[in-house]
Each structure stands twice: as structure tokens, then as C-alpha cells.
Design a protein around this motif. Sequence first.
Motif, PDB file in Angstrom:
ATOM      1  N   GLN A   4     -37.396  69.416  50.250  1.00  0.00           N
ATOM      2  CA  GLN A   4     -38.104  68.968  51.452  1.00  0.00           C
ATOM      3  C   GLN A   4     -38.143  67.446  51.542  1.00  0.00           C
ATOM      4  OE1 GLN A   4     -38.733  71.157  53.786  1.00  0.00           O
ATOM      5  NE2 GLN A   4     -38.029  72.752  52.390  1.00  0.00           N
TER       6      GLN A   4
ATOM      7  N   GLU B  20     -44.019  79.160  50.017  1.00  0.00           N
ATOM      8  CA  GLU B  20     -42.984  80.139  49.660  1.00  0.00           C
ATOM      9  C   GLU B  20     -42.870  80.295  48.148  1.00  0.00           C
ATOM     10  OE1 GLU B  20     -38.884  79.244  50.664  1.00  0.00           O
ATOM     11  OE2 GLU B  20     -38.202  81.132  49.808  1.00  0.00           O
TER      12      GLU B  20
ATOM     13  N   SER C 227     -45.147  74.272  53.587  1.00  0.00           N
ATOM     14  CA  SER C 227     -44.597  75.621  53.767  1.00  0.00           C
ATOM     15  C   SER C 227     -43.674  75.992  52.613  1.00  0.00           C
ATOM     16  CB  SER C 227     -43.844  75.700  55.099  1.00  0.00           C
ATOM     17  OG  SER C 227     -44.702  75.374  56.179  1.00  0.00           O
ATOM     18  N   ALA C 228     -42.906  75.030  52.137  1.00  0.00           N
ATOM     19  CA  ALA C 228     -41.991  75.304  51.024  1.00  0.00           C
ATOM     20  C   ALA C 228     -42.767  75.639  49.754  1.00  0.00           C
ATOM     21  CB  ALA C 228     -41.073  74.109  50.785  1.00  0.00           C
ATOM     22  N   VAL C 229     -43.878  74.942  49.536  1.00  0.00           N
ATOM     23  CA  VAL C 229     -44.690  75.250  48.358  1.00  0.00           C
ATOM     24  C   VAL C 229     -45.326  76.626  48.500  1.00  0.00           C
ATOM     25  CG1 VAL C 229     -46.825  74.598  47.162  1.00  0.00           C
ATOM     26  CG2 VAL C 229     -45.083  72.879  47.632  1.00  0.00           C
TER      27      VAL C 229
ATOM     28  N   GLU D 165     -46.907  71.618  60.495  1.00  0.00           N
ATOM     29  CA  GLU D 165     -45.544  72.055  60.150  1.00  0.00           C
ATOM     30  C   GLU D 165     -45.056  73.163  61.080  1.00  0.00           C
ATOM     31  OE1 GLU D 165     -45.056  72.859  55.968  1.00  0.00           O
ATOM     32  OE2 GLU D 165     -45.346  70.751  55.434  1.00  0.00           O
TER      33      GLU D 165
END
Lengths: 293, 293, 293, 293
Positions: free
Chosen positions: D269, B268, B264-266, A192
Motif C-alpha cells: 500500500q 484483510e 483495508s489491507a491490514v 478508503e
Amino acid sequence: MTNLPTVGFIGLGNMGSGMTRNLQKAGFPLVVTDLRPESAAELIAGGALWAESPAQVAALSDLVITMLPTPRHVEAVLHGADGILAGIRDGGTWIDMSTSVPEPAERVRRDFAERGLRILDAPVSGMSIGAATGMLQIFVGGDAADVARLRPVFEAMGDPERILHVGAAGAGYAVKLMINQLWFSHLVATAEVLAIGVKAGVDLGVLRESLVASPANSNFVQNDVLSILDHGDYDEGFAIALACKDLGLSIDLARSVGVPAELSAVVEQIYRRAKAQYGDLAGEMTPVKLYED
Amino acid sequence: MTNLPTVGFIGLGNMGSGMTRNLQKAGFPLVVTDLRPESAAELIAGGALWAESPAQVAALSDLVITMLPTPRHVEAVLHGADGILAGIRDGGTWIDMSTSVPEPAERVRRDFAERGLRILDAPVSGMSIGAATGMLQIFVGGDAADVARLRPVFEAMGDPERILHVGAAGAGYAVKLMINQLWFSHLVATAEVLAIGVKAGVDLGVLRESLVASPANSNFVQNDVLSILDHGDYDEGFAIALACKDLGLSIDLARSVGVPAELSAVVEQIYRRAKAQYGDLAGEMTPVKLYED
Amino acid sequence: MTNLPTVGFIGLGNMGSGMTRNLQKAGFPLVVTDLRPESAAELIAGGALWAESPAQVAALSDLVITMLPTPRHVEAVLHGADGILAGIRDGGTWIDMSTSVPEPAERVRRDFAERGLRILDAPVSGMSIGAATGMLQIFVGGDAADVARLRPVFEAMGDPERILHVGAAGAGYAVKLMINQLWFSHLVATAEVLAIGVKAGVDLGVLRESLVASPANSNFVQNDVLSILDHGDYDEGFAIALACKDLGLSIDLARSVGVPAELSAVVEQIYRRAKAQYGDLAGEMTPVKLYED
Amino acid sequence: MTNLPTVGFIGLGNMGSGMTRNLQKAGFPLVVTDLRPESAAELIAGGALWAESPAQVAALSDLVITMLPTPRHVEAVLHGADGILAGIRDGGTWIDMSTSVPEPAERVRRDFAERGLRILDAPVSGMSIGAATGMLQIFVGGDAADVARLRPVFEAMGDPERILHVGAAGAGYAVKLMINQLWFSHLVATAEVLAIGVKAGVDLGVLRESLVASPANSNFVQNDVLSILDHGDYDEGFAIALACKDLGLSIDLARSVGVPAELSAVVEQIYRRAKAQYGDLAGEMTPVKLYED
């Protein structure tokens, strides 16, 4: 004349074939079986005995080793009229070197407590090259006395300095699964940030070197990713279907010990997305492709 | 007599105060401002000029540096009657050393193209200790000629060997954000596998050492996690609220360049869960606690 | 005189006790067993026969029904000297009404193909109240002829209008798991938007009504969430440990059919986080608490 | 002669053009502006006044409405020499009907407190057809007295029964974003269970009907998904790029109010993955395709 114990070995695949050759070279008498009898030809030529069933392996050996693809395969060779439990003597020793979860062994320990079996889990890392060269890393769970007694057996297959007694029964499975899980997580996390950085205008090589020079360095970004960047090699030697299998076991272990693991679960699904898109035989590093193009 | 350029510096916080001291020590004449005038006392005693506004800083300097907490702060000192753009000469130089995203600078470049400003992004790593000792790592995005011309300025603040020209405008922001993102991802990934392994019966120290000895090794598991394990120190020097801010910028960057980034979103959100549970001032390694209990 | 077939029934828990009572009331002769013999007292008083093992149930019945907590329990009553397969006649019928996955039945179908067994999956919804009142919804997977032949059996336990033949073998399991998965996903999705909206200053009741009036309406937000909002009731009648079990089966099914399912996997982990935090016996709606505080 | 207040309107896109036509039809004198002057032709023919800037709109109107694509556009028309704030009288009224976040209005309220402006947020749902027919649903945040006073203005654009005062300033934005977020979450959650069930052998129509008949029913599975199933229509009338924009705002709102939202973040996402794969102009239901084939 040898006074080494006779080792029963079930599972002569990529890993098992190397491991048995090293046991034989170290002088251990062998009794072996596998779904594909032809896989034993060389061992038999070297003096190993062929057994018709797991039960027979167990009956003819001083200790039994299993090296199988999944917990289900382990269960299948344990139970039933032909299973290990039908052949092993009371007080006998079973070492499971498969990448698996603790439950199958736990059930044996509970349901057959009165038989006094000695059960160890001893998964390995090092891939088929490590199996062939006798340089595996081995993570052993079980009683310390058993581990000490069986050390020569492990040393025939692994690097003596990397044979670790990591805890009581089940601990070996856990260490192996967590190593794999963390590596897979590193792969997706790195894919990522590389993709985002490159799309934001950073040169890929410069970005990788900046990460390597930073607190975010890892073996993956420093070494393993170069296989892709330098050679376009996604490691087809280890198929993504196997990686998905290991990730499933790792989430199963998290379930059974009650630890929520959002990130690991997402990593499993991203691997499954890559497997659905690129096929079961794609290499274990293929999820990186989901972030390329 | 000095013929070094006069450096304007906006933002005298934890980082900026150390950086300006080193610029001053290197002989650069300084013009500074900050929301808290008292933060400039020592610099003024050392000969720096105080300016009443970013516009005035820009008007009195050969180049302007900003070192501010968020993109919004950067925007605030750029625009308006008191902003940098109201004071900077045509063809002047602005270096943003904040941890930020490319958009504010991009808009200036686009909306004021005719003014010929030289704009660089140059975020740093190394924390306040690196700022104080002049040993920061600096990731510079911008034209090569500008980077070469400004190298002495950077060398007054950073380690000469770790001042990297990482690409065109925006690349410096991206490198900095990706380093942070990957480190935060490593933290959560490691916290999960440590928690699962320990609950599965592995000794924590043995598990960590097994990971360090494996392909899943990282700087985080080898070094940084010891701060927690050995000292119970979750790094309160860097508050989780700041970590959440950086993670937000990193996801914003992923959005703006169009890269989906589930993991990456998780990460955050897990950071935000820890922030909600343990407070804004908890250390940046506090998400590990979500897996302890 | 009845010429109704004799029904063997294994598993007399919350669900099975109601279902067997309704079979008995409809006139079906019963042979039953359970780990807790006392659970059969009332049925035996009503004329049912007690069997000492699943094998004996199968030997004495025209068809065997299993209603068990997990796939592992299903496997356990199938195999071994005391198992269903040791007692059932060739060509006999087995209906699994457990919330489970297709694998156990698939293995029987494959490994015992020559025995010509008729196997159906028929999971239910409607909870213990539906079981007690004979108003269950039943999702049947299997051959149409079998479903038609066995319809009277199903009608003794379920609402005739809601007994659905949903596809070939395995389809019943899948429908049941997907209903549960979607409901759990709705719960977490709704908990998040309610928490965000309320923290942003919207009155909870107004927010819920706005959602109900919008395209985002669901049975959950319109009806089920009121149990929490009006009565503080998180449905302890269905423990979160069972919900986690169902979510695990649903992810297992996704794995086995090869569909990546990021959102469902995250829902499972959020459920597991709530289970770790509030205990196994907390109600199935407890994950909402993670967003309250 | 009219004694209705003069309405200033900024933003004559898909939504704004319908809304202004209905305001004009209801007799409100209009002053309008837009980046594309041609979009005002019909309104001017009907008596509306064209203004050269947002400042001029504000100066010539009794109240100003903005209907713009993003918070950044809102900020852009507020500030600067040509902005609303440069033209609006002290104590004047600004209604933002954009799908946006509270911050831009909050900053105006804070930085210009002494000017006594009346500020409301009033996002809408109902799409361009609702705007054209004057049947929008309107979620209003602000002081009750302002809402009451402005009700006739809202009734010219929306369905009187669905104009809801949902709370103080900011509440309207929040309600709108949460409706969109929940609908997008339903879409992904449903896509996953439909894909898993179908791969597991259930007929798609039967599966959908089973879900509709179950506690997991939603407007999405009952109605909206039929657009795909019956017509292969992924709703290109609402582009996925806009859906991603709304999802980003929703996560931004969660950030700013401090609510962790793992599921919503994953939904964003997955939408971004679909956008990357199928293009910005693909319909808002396109993420379903990620689970097809």
C-alpha cells in the motif's frame, strides 16, 4: 450561605473555562489556577479565588479537578514543591477530567498509598460547546461511593443522564480514549471505501447512501462525513495535532494493557501522515484528504 | 399465457436457488444450469428447462443471469466453446449478480464490442434469507435504459425500494465490495477498542453502551456485535473463507483504480490471520477472537 | 596515584555491571548505586564507593553515568530530593547510556539552563557480552568538545574504533533506536517471505540461500536467522518484552519528530501480538513463530 | 549443422530481446513472436523464424519459453484457438520465465493432465543488463530430470553458477516474488528509520554508516540506497508501476497459500501511495520520497 464544597480547578483552557463557569453558576466556591492568569479574570469577577500554584489550589479546596492537555501536564501539576500533592490534605479528593492515561494517577495511588487520597478519572466528551452549556458526557472511573458523593459536582458540568460510572479507577480514561480511537478508525476506514468506490465510477452521494442503508452504517458515514461533503469543513475546531495526541494515548494504553492493535496503530500513522502533510492546525477530519484528489 | 422474457440463470447455490425460485414464482420462464444438476430438481419440477452448458443457457434465453462465487468462475462460464459468449445472441443481455470485480465484464465489453451486448452488474446483499424471501438489496451498474427495462426481473428477486441504480457499468460491483469492506473494517476496529477497554478494567457491557451513545456508534457495535456478546455466535452461516475472498476482491479493486488503502489491507491480513488460526469454516466474525484470548 | 576523574554510575544491571567492572579495571574511581545494593558487592570489594542515592552519587563524582531500563527510570533518578539534579554541581557532566528517548534530557537542559550542565547521550550496542568484554559499540550525541574530553571514559567500556560521535544531543538515542527498529523490521519482513515461500513449496534452506544471494540480502537473513533455523533458538537472552519496550520508544521518537511510520508501527504491533501469545520472557526472535505453526 | 533443440520464444520486450539474442548466439534455432513484430527484426536477420501466433510458435518448436509482463498475459497466450495449448505437441515442454504466480500453470497441469506436458517455471533476476549479457540468475521450479535436460538452454541465458533448481513446480515463481517482496520491504523499513533519525538530528551519512556497521545491515542500506543519496537516482529503469505489480503478485501468492502477511501488505500500500502521488513511471525507489521533506 452555601454549604457546597469548595472546588479547586486547574486548567482554564477551552474546556476548563466553560466547566468552571458552570460550577460557579451552580454555586460551588472556586479556587483556580492556570499558566495564563488572564484566563481567570471572569471567574474572579464572579467570586473565584486565584491561587499561585497547584499546591495552593489543593490546600484551599475540598476537592481538586484537573483539566489539562496531556498526561505530562498532569504529572507536572502533581509533583514538586508547588504540586497538588504538596498541598492536598490526607484523604483529600482529586478528579482528573483530562483525556489521559491511567499511569500518573496509578503512581500517586501506589507511591502515596498511606495518605488515603480519593482519586477519580472523569474524562468528558462533548467539545467546548458541551463544556459551555453544561451538557458534557462524563465517563467516571473510581469507587462507587466517591462517584455518588461527587455526583452534584459532575451534574454542574454535564448532562445528568450521561454521567456514567464506567468502572474502577482508570476505566473513565479508557472509555474516553476508546471512543476517540473508534471514531478515528471509522474516519479512515470510510475515507478508503469512499475513495475506492468513487474512483470505480460510483457517484459519491449514491455510495454514501448505499453505505448508510447497509450493515456498514455508522454515525460517521451517516452524519459526520456530511460536514466534509456538504460544506468542505474538516472540523478545524479540533486540530489534527490534538487528534494525533489522543491516538498516541490510545496506543499507549493498548501497550500498557498488552493488547496488540494493528489497525489502530495504522490509523495513528495515517493521522500522522496527514498532520505532516497538512500541518498541525488542520482539522481532525483532514486525513480524508489523503484519499481525495 | 406469459409474455415475460425467458431468464437464463447460471449458479444455483445458496443464493441462486432462492433467487430462481422467486423468478419462477413471478412467472418468468427459466433455463438453468449448475455444476451440480441435482440443485435444479425443484425448479425443473416447476417447469424450468435444464441446459447442459452456459452456452445453451444463453442460446435459449432472453437474458442471462450469473450468480457465482468468484470472478474466476465468472470468467469460466463466459469463454470457451461452452461459454455464454458462444451461445448469446448479438445484442443479448447478461446480468452478473455475483460479488465480483469489473474486469471480466470489461474485457467482454472491449473484446466483443461489435456484438452489442447489454451487460449489467447487479450484486446483492441480504444473504440467503433475503434470496429466499425475495427481499434482497440490489446494486445495479449499467445503462439507465437497461436498468429500467430489467426492473421487473430485479423486483422478482429484491425489495423494490432497495433496488438501486448506482452508476455506470462496474458501479454495482464497487458498491457491494465497499459495503463489505467497511463492515469488516468496523469489525476489526471495534474488536480492538473493546479488547483494550476491557483489559483496562472497563465492563464490556458498559463499554459497548458508551460507544453506542457516542459519535463512534455504528450498526456493528450497536447490533451485530451482540450476536457474539449475547450468544457466542460468530456467524458461521457466512464462512471466514468467503469473507477473505471478498476482502481480496476489495483490495483488487483498490489496486485497479489506484487508491492506496493501508487500513483495508491490514483488515484483510487480520482476517487471513484468523482464517489461518481458526479454519476456513469459522464464522465471518471470528477475527474478534484474535483480540479475546 | 591516579588523576582520572571519579565516575558516578547509576544502574548495575546486566549491562551496567560489566561496564563498571571495565571502568574500575581502567583505573577510574567509582561511586555507584542501584535499587539492589547486592549488585555492588564486587565493585565495592574493588574499591568503589557505595552511595545511598543518585543525589549522593552526583555529589561525589566528577561525572555521572546512567544505565537504566526506560526513560521513566531515567526521569526518576533525575528529579526529587534524592535525584541527580539535587546533587550534581553546576557545570557538571551527565552521560545517559540508557536506550531511551531525548525528552528527559531535553527537559533538564531547558528547565535548568542556568546551571550549565554538560549532558550527553551515549547508548550502546553489543549486549551483555560486549559490556563484559569492554567491546561495546557506543553512539554519542552531544558537543564535540565534551565527546573528546570524555573519550577515555568511553574507551574503557567500548571498542575504540566503534565509539562514534553521531551528532548533537539526542542523536545517540536516535541512532540506537533506529538500529533496533530496522533489525526488528527485518525480522518480521523476513519471517513473512520465508513463511510464504515455504508454504508455496520452496525448501527453507534453498529459499534462505536464494535471498542471501539476492539484492534482498541482509545480516538478518544471512546470519541471525540461523540461530532459529539451526538451533531453534529465539534468543531468550533478550526478552521480547524488552524488544517491545524498544519498539515503543522508537515509535515515540517518530511521533515526537513528526515522521509517519506505518511499517514500523505494524512491526511494533506484531511484536506485541507475539508477546501476548508467547509471554514476556520469550526471546526477541519469537515473532517468527507467528508465521510458522 | 546443429542438433540443438528449436526454442520457441514468446515475448520480446526488455528482457526477452536480450535472452533471445543469447540463445541465438549459443546456436539454438529460434521461432519467435510478439505483439510488436518489429521487435523481432534483428533476430530474424540472424536466422530466427517469425510465427504468427503462440500456437504456431509451439507447433514449430521443441520447447516453448514465455517471458511476459503479468499472469494475465501468460493466460492469454496459453488458451484459445491461437494459444500455445492449441499448438504444442503432447508431452511437449513449456518454460514460463515471467515473474508470475503458479495458478495459470497449475490450471494447465490439471485441465490437460492427459497430454503429459512438461511445465517449468523459471523466473529470473538481473534486470535487462543481465538479460543482455547472459548473466541472469534463474530460479527453476519443476522436475529434476527436466531441469537437468534443459540446463543448456538456461546456461545460454544465465550465469551457470546461479541457475538454481529451487523446488517442484511453482517454487521458482515463489522464490522470485519473495526476493522482490523482501527488497521492497527493506526499502520502506529503511526509509522510515532514515527519516526518523535525520529529523531527530542525526547526520544522514553517519546514520547510514551506523546502520551498515550494525546487526541491521542489509544490501539495501549498504549499497542500493546510495543510488538515491549520492545521485538522486530513484531507479527509473524499473518503474514503480511494475514494482506495484510484483507486490500485488506477492500478496496474491500469500493469499493462495494462506499465510497472513501484515507487513508485506502495508509495503504494497505504501508503494501504491507513492505510485498515486508520483506517477506510474517514477522509479521503484520512489517510496523513499514519502519520507523525505
